[in-house]
Write an enzyme that holds these catalytic residues in place. Structure first.
Site, PDB file in Angstrom:
ATOM      1  N   ASN A  49       0.810  -1.217   0.000  1.00 15.95           N
ATOM      2  CA  ASN A  49       0.000   0.000   0.000  1.00 15.95           C
ATOM      3  C   ASN A  49       0.848   1.275   0.000  1.00 15.95           C
ATOM      4  OD1 ASN A  49      -2.380   1.403  -0.014  1.00 15.95           O
ATOM      5  ND2 ASN A  49      -2.992   0.888   2.077  1.00 15.95           N
ATOM      6  N   ARG A  72     -14.462  -5.585  15.154  1.00 16.92           N
ATOM      7  CA  ARG A  72     -13.492  -4.586  15.586  1.00 16.92           C
ATOM      8  C   ARG A  72     -14.213  -3.249  15.665  1.00 16.92           C
ATOM      9  NH1 ARG A  72      -8.231  -2.179  12.310  1.00 16.92           N
ATOM     10  NH2 ARG A  72      -9.701  -0.608  11.599  1.00 16.92           N
ATOM     11  N   TYR A 109      -7.744   7.137  13.510  1.00 10.43           N
ATOM     12  CA  TYR A 109      -7.508   5.958  12.664  1.00 10.43           C
ATOM     13  C   TYR A 109      -8.757   5.060  12.665  1.00 10.43           C
ATOM     14  CZ  TYR A 109      -6.555   1.250  11.425  1.00 10.43           C
ATOM     15  OH  TYR A 109      -6.687   0.025  10.843  1.00 10.43           O
ATOM     16  N   ASP A 139      -7.944  -1.744  17.492  1.00  9.97           N
ATOM     17  CA  ASP A 139      -6.605  -1.537  16.915  1.00  9.97           C
ATOM     18  C   ASP A 139      -6.064  -0.183  17.388  1.00  9.97           C
ATOM     19  OD1 ASP A 139      -4.355  -1.348  15.331  1.00  9.97           O
ATOM     20  OD2 ASP A 139      -5.371  -1.841  13.447  1.00  9.97           O
ATOM     21  N   HIS A 157      -3.155   0.917  16.447  1.00  9.71           N
ATOM     22  CA  HIS A 157      -2.399   1.396  15.287  1.00  9.71           C
ATOM     23  C   HIS A 157      -1.109   2.112  15.681  1.00  9.71           C
ATOM     24  CE1 HIS A 157      -2.344   2.222  10.880  1.00  9.71           C
ATOM     25  NE2 HIS A 157      -3.011   1.091  10.891  1.00  9.71           N
ATOM     26  N   GLU A 206      -4.849  -4.596  19.417  1.00  8.89           N
ATOM     27  CA  GLU A 206      -3.871  -4.788  18.340  1.00  8.89           C
ATOM     28  C   GLU A 206      -2.907  -3.607  18.218  1.00  8.89           C
ATOM     29  OE1 GLU A 206      -5.821  -5.120  14.556  1.00  8.89           O
ATOM     30  OE2 GLU A 206      -3.987  -4.593  13.489  1.00  8.89           O
ATOM     31  N   GLU A 232       1.077  -7.029  11.635  1.00  9.81           N
ATOM     32  CA  GLU A 232       0.664  -6.816  10.240  1.00  9.81           C
ATOM     33  C   GLU A 232       1.771  -6.159   9.414  1.00  9.81           C
ATOM     34  OE1 GLU A 232      -2.849  -4.408  10.806  1.00  9.81           O
ATOM     35  OE2 GLU A 232      -1.750  -2.588  10.329  1.00  9.81           O
ATOM     36  N   ARG A 266      -0.167 -11.400  13.697  1.00  7.92           N
ATOM     37  CA  ARG A 266      -0.987 -10.816  12.624  1.00  7.92           C
ATOM     38  C   ARG A 266      -0.350 -10.898  11.244  1.00  7.92           C
ATOM     39  NH1 ARG A 266      -5.114  -8.905  11.660  1.00  7.92           N
ATOM     40  NH2 ARG A 266      -4.778  -6.668  11.417  1.00  7.92           N
ATOM     41  N   GLU A 286      -8.998 -11.415   9.877  1.00 16.62           N
ATOM     42  CA  GLU A 286      -9.591 -10.097   9.605  1.00 16.62           C
ATOM     43  C   GLU A 286     -10.277 -10.127   8.238  1.00 16.62           C
ATOM     44  OE1 GLU A 286      -6.703  -6.965   9.236  1.00 16.62           O
ATOM     45  OE2 GLU A 286      -8.205  -5.392   9.503  1.00 16.62           O
ATOM     46  N   TRP A 301       1.449   7.011  12.301  1.00 20.64           N
ATOM     47  CA  TRP A 301       0.068   6.985  11.814  1.00 20.64           C
ATOM     48  C   TRP A 301      -0.553   5.632  12.168  1.00 20.64           C
ATOM     49  CZ3 TRP A 301      -2.432   3.816   8.140  1.00 20.64           C
ATOM     50  CH2 TRP A 301      -3.823   4.123   8.010  1.00 20.64           C
TER      51      TRP A 301
HETATM   52  O1  KDG Z   1      -2.265  -0.286   4.533  1.00 17.67           O
HETATM   53  C1  KDG Z   1      -2.446  -0.106   5.914  1.00 17.67           C
HETATM   54  C2  KDG Z   1      -3.593  -0.961   6.399  1.00 17.67           C
HETATM   55  O2  KDG Z   1      -3.416  -2.289   6.008  1.00 17.67           O
HETATM   56  C3  KDG Z   1      -3.734  -0.901   7.891  1.00 17.67           C
HETATM   57  O3  KDG Z   1      -3.879   0.424   8.296  1.00 17.67           O
HETATM   58  C4  KDG Z   1      -4.965  -1.698   8.293  1.00 17.67           C
HETATM   59  O4  KDG Z   1      -4.296  -1.643  10.593  1.00 17.67           O
HETATM   60  C5  KDG Z   1      -4.932  -2.161   9.700  1.00 17.67           C
HETATM   61  C6  KDG Z   1      -5.735  -3.343  10.007  1.00 17.67           C
HETATM   62  O5  KDG Z   1      -5.689  -3.768  11.163  1.00 17.67           O
HETATM   63  O6  KDG Z   1      -6.401  -3.835   9.128  1.00 17.67           O
HETATM   64 MG    MG Z   2      -4.044  -3.056  12.227  1.00 12.45          MG
END
Ligand code: KDG
Ligand code: MG
Length: 402
Positions: free
Chosen positions: A37, A147, A159, A210, A212, A236, A262, A283, A339, A402
């Site tokens: 991404n 979620r 977010y 999440d 993030h 998460e 992730e 993840r 997910e 972010w």
């Molecule tokens: O490209 C970034 C996303 O995959 C991410 O922000 C999504 O945190 C995410 C999630 O838990 O799906």
């Molecule tokens: Mg995530």
């Protein structure tokens, strides 16, 4: 048997996807996802300029050898670009092998461990009330796990808050959107959200959240502790995990289950977290982690420490990754949850697939291979469009995660 061509297909049916199609001299082909991404074209170049020329003429049945060739042979190991390119090749080769065997991929991996794959959906809203309503809609759709992300009073763009009701796409602009973050406001708000959700819907559904990467370890510990009464399935990415040891601090303060990974690429990103039992769910997923060949190893290692899988499944992972992950989930003994962020209709049309949602579970089909294809003529109608993830700053202007 030989690989005769490997082509990279870039398409943007609502968002960008990079797909590798490997063709063999026996007419069987396989496809793999290579989407990163906001950095898509870096993987396109890595594949086209540096990987594809080495694949032509190789025997596609030698999946392990080709994986080792691309990993060890590059000399430069790991990283999101390299591991996505390797993943795309690996998944295309597993697709070919399963098609040749006439088996759905889960059968080739060792067969079914379960009838369906429990997924979690993404409920979100601009404020607490909208988020509570959104969770209710997911419950009505049959989800067992949801979620919840919400707009936070005093933070303009939190977010995880989408514009529509079902789809959420954070890569929203030709240059990164600037957002502002404030941890104090977030920490004051999140426990109220989950209190309200449990008051409204009781404890029969799994709830997830999440963070993030926004908190420090001690703030993460504080949030985990505050959320204990609401019995989350997981919290998460509550703090960045480059320093794996920092999760010790979080663990010392809370029994809320932790999920991370992730953005990890290899087992080395998770080794300490897993073997010290600092997390409960890993993840990592197919596209980010070198494909099935590597993710299987991560899952087996995690199983020694009772860490379960929770594959990333945001919209920037194409239906090819989703389909492959679902075969992996159907087989993997230490499965936790998957997910499931729905793709748009345009994306689903470009990537015809046989997985389906029913009563909170996704089910793979019986098509030989991973069950996902690409409609190349439709894909060609959607040219690449630059789109970046946002960035975050604190209120004083400092850069944040972010
Ligand atoms: O490209 C970034 C996303 O995959 C991410 O922000 C999504 O945190 C995410 C999630 O838990 O799906
Ligand atoms: Mg995530």
């Amino acid at each position: 048997m030989k690989i005769i061509s490997a082509r990279v297909i870039v398409t943007c049916p609502g968002r960008n996807f990079v797909t590798l199609k490997i063709e063999t001299d026996q007419g069987v082909y396989g496809i793999g996802d290579a989407t990163l991404n906001g950095r898509e074209l870096a993987v396109v170049s890595y594949l086209e300029d540096h990987v594809v020329p080495t694949l032509i003429g190789k025997d596609p049945r030698r999946i392990e050898d080709i994986w080792q060739y691309l990993y060890r042979g590059a000399y430069w190991r790991r990283g999101p670009v390299t591991m996505r390119a390797i993943a795309a090749v690996d998944v295309a080769l597993w697709d070919i092998k399963a098609k040749m065997a006439g088996m759905p991929l889960y059968d080739l991996l060792g067969g079914r461990s379960r009838d369906g794959v429990m997924v979690y959906g993404h409920a979100n809203g601009a404020d607490l009330g909208q988020t509570v309503d959104a969770v209710g809609r997911y419950i009505d759709m049959g989800y067992k796990a949801i979620r919840a992300q919400s707009g936070v009073p005093g933070i303009a763009m939190a977010y995880g808050v989408g514009r529509g009701t079902l789809h959420y796409e954070p890569a929203d602009a030709e240059l990164p959107t600037e957002t502002v973050w404030d941890t104090t406001k977030y920490l004051n708000f999140v426990p109220k959200l989950f209190e309200k959700l449990r008051d409204a819907y009781g404890f029969d559904h799994h709830l997830l959240h999440d963070g993030h990467h926004r908190l420090t370890p001690i703030e993460a510990g504080r949030l985990g502790k505050a959320l204990e009464p609401y019995s989350l399935f997981w919290l998460e990415d509550i703090t960045p995990a480059e320093n794996q040891e920092s999760f010790k601090l979080v663990r010392q303060h809370t029994t809320t289950p932790l999920a991370v990974g992730e953005i990890f690429n290899t087992i080395w990103d998770a080794k300490d977290l897993i073997q010290n039992q600092l997390i409960d769910y890993i993840r990592m997923t197919i596209v980010g982690s070198g494909g099935l060949t590597h993710l299987r190893r991560v899952a087996d290692f995690a199983s020694l420490y009772q860490v379960r899988t929770g594959c990333h499944g945001a919209t920037d992972l194409s239906p090819v990754t989703m389909g492959t992950a679902l075969h992996f989930d159907t087989w993997v003994p230490n499965f936790g949850i998957q997910e499931y962020m729905r793709h748009t209709e345009e994306t689903d049309a470009v990537f015809p697939h046989d997985y389906r949602f029913e009563d909170g579970f996704l089910h793979v089909g019986e098509t030989p291979g991973h069950g996902v294809d690409i409609d190349e003529s439709l894909a060609a109608r959607y040219p690449y469009k630059p789109a970046y993830l946002p960035v975050a700053r604190l209120e004083d202007g400092s850069m944040w995660n972010w």
